[in-house]
Design a protein around this motif. Structure first.
Motif, short mmCIF file in Angstrom:
data_model
loop_
_atom_site.label_atom_id
_atom_site.label_comp_id
_atom_site.label_asym_id
_atom_site.label_seq_id
_atom_site.Cartn_x
_atom_site.Cartn_y
_atom_site.Cartn_z
N GLU A 181 0.83 -1.20 0.00
CA GLU A 181 0.00 0.00 0.00
C GLU A 181 0.86 1.26 0.00
N ARG A 203 2.33 1.61 -3.40
CA ARG A 203 1.31 2.09 -4.33
C ARG A 203 1.08 3.57 -4.15
N GLN A 253 1.64 6.43 -6.96
CA GLN A 253 0.59 7.35 -7.36
C GLN A 253 1.04 8.79 -7.17
#
Length: 329
Positions: A318, A321, A325
């Motif tokens: 997470e 990620r 992003q």
């Protein structure tokens, strides 16, 4: 008149029936004592040889002889009978390999029928052993456990003119049945012990934690894997403690095992936080399966899967990620 004894007055009463009743009661009491001793031996898991030895000793005492023998078949395969226990002159048979169909014991095992020797001196199957020439008669009865012939119980007499009646055979039948119970129980216990050892071997080697929790909420068993994860290699110290002690997120009033599992017999999977003895916490997925006794839920078998690394990996993914992003933006 001068004080000399002149005559006697003798009163007689026939006590034959009373004597028979006393003897019958004595035999029954001795059989019950043997049954009691055998039951205690079975409950205490005494050695099978010891239990059978006591049964044979009592059987010989009840029928009035010192010479007895019990032969058994091997528990598996089609091997030859072997002597488990023998008394008196029949101890000489202990080192002689028995064979099915030979001798009174072998014939009883082979045919499943009583074998009665009225006169040992003229019996065709007698052994050419001078020390056995003192025997006059004898009998062997098959020992039948769970519908299968597993051995034979035999007795012999040295009394001249002794005849083996139906009363002696009936008594020996009882003791043979008692020996069958002892043998059956010992084999069932050995099978149960083997299954238990296999189950322990599986639970000890499995890579997941396992605990058995009673309906009262107390721990009955913890496998080494779960003990290691909890930082408690002495898993026996956890036995008897409340199951809530295993969880760091347990709160007062928590029902462990859950009522859904215990009352309805349903399976359940939950996620709980655990704590090691050093204070470090970890996350476990706990699969709860009801344990049944007489078709009634009577506790829970809990299987623990350590989710710590999975949670850490998921958190790292997470974060990666999120960073990807952010970089993309």
């Amino acid at each position: 008149e001068d004080g000399d004894l002149l005559h006697w007055v003798i009163a007689m009463r026939d006590i034959t029936r009373d004597r028979e009743l006393r003897e019958s009661l004595s035999i029954r009491n001795q059989f019950l004592e043997t049954l009691h001793e055998a039951a205690l031996g079975l409950m205490n898991r005494n050695d099978q040889r010891d239990v059978l030895g006591r049964i044979l000793e009592r059987a010989c005492h009840v029928v009035g002889t010192e010479h007895g023998i019990i032969d058994l078949l091997p528990p598996v395969g089609s091997g030859q009978p072997y002597t488990v226990v023998a008394t008196g002159v029949l101890k000489r048979f202990a080192h002689i390999a028995s064979r099915r169909g030979q001798g009174a014991q072998g014939r009883a095992i082979e045919t499943g029928q009583r074998q009665v020797i009225d006169d040992y001196r003229t019996w065709p199957g007698r052994l050419k052993d001078p020390e056995l020439d003192v025997l006059t008669c004898g009998a062997s009865l098959p020992i039948i456990a769970s519908g299968a012939i597993v051995g034979a119980l035999g007795v012999a007499f040295t009394d001249p003119g002794k005849a083996i009646g139906s009363d002696v055979l009936d008594l020996l039948e009882r003791f043979a049945a008692l020996a069958a119970v002892a043998i059956d129980n010992a084999r069932l216990f050995d099978e149960a012990r083997a299954e238990r050892d296999l189950a322990l071997q599986i639970t000890h080697s499995m890579g997941q934690g396992l605990a058995v929790i009673a309906a009262t909420g107390r721990v009955e068993y913890v496998n080494p894997t779960l003990g290691q994860w909890l930082g408690r290699p002495d898993v026996d110290a956890l036995v008897g403690r409340p199951a809530s002690d295993l969880f760091s997120d347990a709160i007062a009033g928590d029902q462990i095992p859950p009522a859904t599992v215990l009352n309805r017999g349903e399976r359940m999977t939950i996620e709980r936080r655990m704590r090691r003895t050093d204070g470090e916490e970890w996350v476990a997925m706990v699969s709860l399966t009801p344990r049944f006794r007489a078709n009634v839920p009577d506790g829970v078998v809990a299987v623990f899967t350590d989710l710590t690394e999975i949670k850490q990996t998921a958190a790292a993914l997470e974060q990666a990620r999120d960073r990807a992003q952010e970089a993309s933006r």
